[in-house]
Design an enzyme around this catalytic site. Structure first.
Site, short mmCIF file in Angstrom:
data_model
loop_
_atom_site.label_atom_id
_atom_site.label_comp_id
_atom_site.label_asym_id
_atom_site.label_seq_id
_atom_site.Cartn_x
_atom_site.Cartn_y
_atom_site.Cartn_z
N ASP A 13 -1.01 6.61 3.79
CA ASP A 13 -0.32 5.74 2.93
C ASP A 13 1.13 6.18 2.79
OD1 ASP A 13 0.45 3.80 1.30
OD2 ASP A 13 -0.67 4.34 -0.49
N ASP A 103 1.28 -0.87 5.13
CA ASP A 103 1.59 0.51 5.29
C ASP A 103 0.53 1.27 4.85
OD1 ASP A 103 1.25 -0.61 2.50
OD2 ASP A 103 2.94 0.89 1.73
N GLU A 104 -0.62 0.99 5.01
CA GLU A 104 -1.81 2.18 4.62
C GLU A 104 -3.02 1.45 5.39
OE1 GLU A 104 -4.04 2.23 0.68
OE2 GLU A 104 -2.96 0.26 0.33
#
Length: 398
Positions: A13, A103-104
Site C-alpha cells: 500500500d 495504490d494497493e
C-alpha cells in the site's frame, strides 16, 4: 493434524498516495504538510495527518487544524500514471496480483523461494523497486491470510514492513482495537464499545451467537471469523469488481432540490458509462447520503432485470432520492453517492421485445461513441451546463 501454512501473502500500500505523488514531483513540498484538494480533503501527507487532517474532511476545518499546510489542486492524470508504473512493479514481483485500488494490492508469492527468495526478501525488494522505479514509498504487510496481511500493513504505516509469522498471529491480532477488523466502522465500533468490547481479543472471546445477536447474522459471523484470523480467500488476479459507483462531496452550504438532482444526474451518467465501457450490467441501485451532522443513510432498489441503461438507473435513483428528501430538508446534505451492485457481464441470455421504446439503448450507445471520439465534455445534458461536475478519480481497469 492441522498445519499452518507459511506467511506468503503480501499487502502493499502506497503511503498517502496523492500527497506522495505531489511531494515526489515538487521537491519544495517534501517534508512539509500537504493537502490535496481545497473544498474537501482528497489526501493529506503524513505531516498534515500529524495535525489531525484526514481524508474527506472539509477544507476549512483542515486549514484550521493545520494553518501552515500547503494546499495543492489534484492532478488525476499524474496519479493514474503513477498507478500504472506501480502495478508494473507489482506484476514483475509476482504472477498473482489482486488489485484493491490504484495504490494497493495483494501479492501471493507461494512457490517463488527458488527464483525470488523468501516472502520477506521479496517484500524488501518490492519496497526498494517501487521507490527506485516509481519514486514512492510503500508499506508492506506479510501474513498467511489476506485479512492479516492488510492489518499488518496498516499497523506498519508509514514506510514500513511487518511480517506476522503463523505461530504469532493471534498474539499480534488480539491486542489491536476493534476498528482493525474489516467491516467495523464507527457505528459497529460504538456498539461494541458500548458493551465494553474494545480489542479484537475481546471479540474473539465472545461466542458467535452473541455477536450475531448483537450485530446481525452476516456481520456477527464475519467478525467472529476474522477475530480468529479465519480468512480462506485466495489472492485472485483479474478479479472483477462487484459494484461500480461514484460520489460527490457537496460542502455544507444549502442545496436546492434542483441542484441535488443535477448532481445525481451527473453521477448516474458517469456510473452507467463506466458500466457500459466495462461490459457490465447490474440490478441493485444504491443511493448513499451524508448529512450535515455527519450521519449517513443509504437506500437501495432492485430492478426487474440487470441493465446499464442510463434512463432506467436514473429513474430508480430519483425515486430513492424522493423517499429521503424530507430528511435532507431537515438535516442538510454534504455528500451524495450512486452505485450499482450485483454486477454481471453484459451477455444477453434472451432478447426482449421492445414493448417500451423509452427503454432502448440507442441513445446511450450514440452518446458513448461521441464521448469516446471527442472527449467526455463533447456532449452533456442541459441541466449540467455551467455546473461543476467534480473530479473524475482514476480507477483500476475492470
Amino acid at each position: 493434524m492441522f498445519v499452518l501454512t507459511a506467511a506468503t501473502i503480501l499487502h502493499a500500500d502506497v503511503d498517502a498516495f496523492y500527497a506522495s505523488v505531489e511531494q515526489r514531483d515538487d521537491p519544495r513540498l517534501r517534508g512539509r504538510p500537504v493537502i490535496v484538494g481545497g473544498g474537501v480533503v482528497l489526501a493529506a501527507s503524513y505531516e498534515a495527518k500529524a495535525c489531525g487532517v484526514r481524508t474527506a474532511m472539509g477544507g476549512a476545518q483542515a486549514r484550521r487544524l493545520c494553518p501552515h499546510a500547503i494546499v495543492v489542486a489534484p492532478r488525476m492524470s499524474a496519479y493514474a500514471e503513477a498507478s500504472k508504473a506501480l502495478y508494473r512493479v507489482f506484476d514483475d514481483a509476482s504472477p498473482l496480483v489482486e488489485g484493491l485500488s490504484i495504490d494497493e494490492a495483494f501479492l501471493d508469492v507461494r512457490g517463488m523461494r527458488r527464483i525470488a527468495g523468501t516472502p520477506v526478501e521479496i517484500a524488501v525488494r518490492l519496497r526498494r523497486e517501487v521507490l527506485a522505479r516509481v519514486g514512492l514509498r510503500i508499506t508492506v504487510g506479510v501474513a498467511r491470510t489476506k485479512f492479516l496481511a492488510k492489518v499488518a500493513s496498516g499497523v506498519a504505516k508509514p514506510d514500513g514492513l511487518l511480517v506476522v509469522p503463523p505461530d504469532g498471529e493471534l498474539s499480534f491480532l488480539h491486542p489491536l482495537t476493534v476498528e482493525r477488523l474489516w467491516g467495523v466502522g464507527p457505528a459497529t465500533a460504538d456498539k461494541l464499545r458500548g458493551r465494553g468490547i474494545r480489542t479484537v481479543g475481546e471479540v474473539a472471546r465472545l461466542p458467535e451467537p452473541a455477536l450475531v445477536a448483537m450485530l446481525g447474522r452476516a456481520a456477527g459471523r464475519q467478525l467472529h471469523a476474522l477475530a480468529h484470523n479465519r480468512d480462506p480467500r485466495p489472492v485472485q488476479p483479474g478479479r472483477r469488481r462487484r459494484s461500480i459507483g461514484s460520489q460527490r462531496a457537496l460542502g455544507r452550504s444549502p442545496k436546492s432540490p434542483d441542484a441535488i438532482d443535477a448532481v445525481v444526474v451527473g453521477l448516474v451518467d458517469r456510473v452507467t458509462r463506466r458500466m457500459r465501457t466495462a461490459g457490465r450490467v447490474g440490478r441493485t441501485v444504491v443511493l448513499r447520503l451524508r448529512f450535515d451532522d455527519f450521519s449517513r443513510a443509504s437506500r437501495t432498489h432492485t430492478l426487474p432485470q440487470a441493465t446499464a441503461h442510463t434512463r432506467t438507473i436514473l429513474a430508480a435513483v430519483r425515486w430513492l432520492l424522493a423517499t429521503v428528501m424530507p430528511t435532507i430538508e431537515c438535516k442538510g446534505l454534504t455528500l451524495v453517492g450512486v452505485a450499482v451492485t450485483g454486477l454481471d457481464d453484459d451477455i444477453p441470455i434472451q432478447l426482449r421485445l421492445p414493448f417500451d421504446r423509452g427503454c432502448g439503448s440507442a441513445l446511450d450507445d450514440a452518446l458513448d461513441e461521441i464521448r469516446e471520439r471527442f472527449g467526455s465534455a463533447a456532449v452533456t445534458r442541459a441541466v449540467l451546463l455551467g455546473r461543476d461536475q467534480g473530479l473524475v478519480v482514476p480507477l483500476l481497469p475492470d
